[in-house]
Design a protein around this motif. Structure first.
Motif, mmCIF file in Angstrom:
data_model
loop_
_atom_site.group_PDB
_atom_site.id
_atom_site.type_symbol
_atom_site.label_atom_id
_atom_site.label_comp_id
_atom_site.label_asym_id
_atom_site.label_seq_id
_atom_site.Cartn_x
_atom_site.Cartn_y
_atom_site.Cartn_z
ATOM 1 N N ASP A 22 -1.624 1.447 -2.132
ATOM 2 C CA ASP A 22 -0.938 0.878 -0.965
ATOM 3 C C ASP A 22 0.583 0.896 -1.170
ATOM 4 O O ASP A 22 1.334 1.119 -0.232
ATOM 5 C CB ASP A 22 -1.416 -0.552 -0.697
ATOM 6 C CG ASP A 22 -2.859 -0.611 -0.222
ATOM 7 O OD1 ASP A 22 -3.362 0.407 0.298
ATOM 8 O OD2 ASP A 22 -3.482 -1.681 -0.385
ATOM 9 N N GLU A 23 1.017 0.652 -2.404
ATOM 10 C CA GLU A 23 2.452 0.649 -2.715
ATOM 11 C C GLU A 23 3.005 2.072 -2.845
ATOM 12 O O GLU A 23 4.193 2.302 -2.588
ATOM 13 C CB GLU A 23 2.704 -0.087 -4.029
ATOM 14 C CG GLU A 23 2.433 -1.577 -3.979
ATOM 15 C CD GLU A 23 2.646 -2.228 -5.337
ATOM 16 O OE1 GLU A 23 3.669 -1.916 -6.007
ATOM 17 O OE2 GLU A 23 1.793 -3.048 -5.737
ATOM 18 N N TYR A 24 2.153 2.985 -3.282
ATOM 19 C CA TYR A 24 2.536 4.384 -3.498
ATOM 20 C C TYR A 24 1.561 5.293 -2.746
ATOM 21 O O TYR A 24 0.741 5.971 -3.351
ATOM 22 C CB TYR A 24 2.528 4.719 -4.999
ATOM 23 C CG TYR A 24 3.540 3.950 -5.794
ATOM 24 C CD1 TYR A 24 4.822 4.457 -5.987
ATOM 25 C CD2 TYR A 24 3.226 2.701 -6.337
ATOM 26 C CE1 TYR A 24 5.759 3.737 -6.705
ATOM 27 C CE2 TYR A 24 4.166 1.974 -7.053
ATOM 28 C CZ TYR A 24 5.428 2.504 -7.231
ATOM 29 O OH TYR A 24 6.363 1.791 -7.942
ATOM 30 N N PRO A 25 1.649 5.320 -1.409
ATOM 31 C CA PRO A 25 0.701 6.128 -0.632
ATOM 32 C C PRO A 25 0.879 7.628 -0.885
ATOM 33 O O PRO A 25 1.984 8.094 -1.175
ATOM 34 C CB PRO A 25 1.012 5.764 0.813
ATOM 35 C CG PRO A 25 2.378 5.195 0.795
ATOM 36 C CD PRO A 25 2.608 4.627 -0.575
ATOM 37 N N ARG A 26 -0.213 8.354 -0.773
ATOM 38 C CA ARG A 26 -0.216 9.798 -1.021
ATOM 39 C C ARG A 26 0.899 10.530 -0.279
ATOM 40 O O ARG A 26 1.538 11.419 -0.839
ATOM 41 C CB ARG A 26 -1.554 10.405 -0.591
ATOM 42 C CG ARG A 26 -2.645 10.275 -1.588
ATOM 43 C CD ARG A 26 -3.930 10.928 -1.043
ATOM 44 N NE ARG A 26 -4.982 10.816 -2.019
ATOM 45 C CZ ARG A 26 -5.291 11.778 -2.886
ATOM 46 N NH1 ARG A 26 -4.657 12.927 -2.857
ATOM 47 N NH2 ARG A 26 -6.261 11.601 -3.759
ATOM 48 N N ALA A 27 1.085 10.181 0.967
ATOM 49 C CA ALA A 27 2.072 10.894 1.784
ATOM 50 C C ALA A 27 3.478 10.822 1.187
ATOM 51 O O ALA A 27 4.283 11.735 1.386
ATOM 52 C CB ALA A 27 2.075 10.335 3.199
ATOM 53 N N GLY A 28 3.757 9.787 0.413
ATOM 54 C CA GLY A 28 5.086 9.627 -0.161
ATOM 55 C C GLY A 28 5.222 10.111 -1.593
ATOM 56 O O GLY A 28 6.317 10.054 -2.161
ATOM 57 N N TRP A 29 4.158 10.575 -2.182
ATOM 58 C CA TRP A 29 4.227 10.983 -3.587
ATOM 59 C C TRP A 29 5.296 12.032 -3.871
ATOM 60 O O TRP A 29 6.049 11.890 -4.839
ATOM 61 C CB TRP A 29 2.870 11.467 -4.087
ATOM 62 C CG TRP A 29 1.847 10.391 -4.256
ATOM 63 C CD1 TRP A 29 2.014 9.043 -4.156
ATOM 64 C CD2 TRP A 29 0.469 10.586 -4.549
ATOM 65 N NE1 TRP A 29 0.834 8.386 -4.371
ATOM 66 C CE2 TRP A 29 -0.145 9.315 -4.613
ATOM 67 C CE3 TRP A 29 -0.324 11.706 -4.756
ATOM 68 C CZ2 TRP A 29 -1.489 9.132 -4.885
ATOM 69 C CZ3 TRP A 29 -1.677 11.535 -5.028
ATOM 70 C CH2 TRP A 29 -2.248 10.255 -5.093
ATOM 71 N N PRO A 30 5.410 13.083 -3.073
ATOM 72 C CA PRO A 30 6.406 14.109 -3.416
ATOM 73 C C PRO A 30 7.845 13.603 -3.458
ATOM 74 O O PRO A 30 8.688 14.191 -4.130
ATOM 75 C CB PRO A 30 6.231 15.159 -2.310
ATOM 76 C CG PRO A 30 4.821 14.981 -1.845
ATOM 77 C CD PRO A 30 4.568 13.490 -1.947
#
Length: 183
Positions: A22-30
């Motif tokens: 929730d704090e580090y969602p997949r969409a924001g990983w890059p």
């Protein structure tokens, strides 16, 4: 999502184990600092396993459909199958021996998730044994095209469980790596 940790029936990890996702969602990983290190490497390895599984399934379908002859099929299946099995075993060993203990120590509240993933590895070992047995049955059969049907049928649950494990592993582990800038 269910609390059932069995890889064969699990639809995802329990919600309490996904707090960091929730704090580090997949969409924001890059966009995260540290993505282009261990996280992108991990995702690349997982994409490779998914790709190999898809290619093996496609090659088996080509044999069944008569698009590949029985003499060519072993030249395609053997290197793909060997690579999938060898690389999965090596990947799981380093996770169990190094990454899981170190990452679980960084986030003790997620230790149950690491135990679930470790249990997955044992289930996947059984599936890999069945994969090898099925592939060898096709390769040794006097009628490989006929034997390929049964092997192809076994690839669906194998692929589904492998995909479930890889996705759950990414959802649990990669946010830990990003949070702690591990690796």
């Amino acid at each position: 999502m269910t609390d059932d940790p069995s890889l064969a029936t699990r639809q995802g990890l329990p919600a309490e184990l996904l707090a960091l996702l929730d704090e580090y969602p997949r969409a924001g990983w890059p966009e995260q600092p540290g993505f282009h290190g261990l996280v992108s490497f991990w995702l690349d390895r997982h994409m490779g396993f998914r790709s190999l599984t898809t290619r093996i399934k496609a090659e088996t379908e080509a044999l069944i459909d008569g698009k590949t002859d029985t003499a060519t099929f072993p030249q395609r299946l053997v290197p793909l199958g060997r690579r999938l099995v060898d690389e999965l075993i090596g990947h799981h060993q380093i996770e169990d021996d190094a990454y899981f203990p170190e990452l679980a120590a960084l986030e003790p509240r997620l230790s149950r998730g690491f135990h679930i993933l470790d249990a997955d590895h044992h289930e996947l070992d059984t599936l890999l044994d069945a994969f090898v047995t099925g592939a060898n049955a096709v390769l040794q059969s006097p009628d490989p095209r006929d034997a390929a049907g049964q092997f192809h049928t076994s690839l669906a649950p194998f692929g589904t469980m492998l995909h479930r494990h890889l996705t759950d592993e990414e959802d649990l582990i990669l946010p830990v790596i990003l949070k702690h800038r591990y690796g």
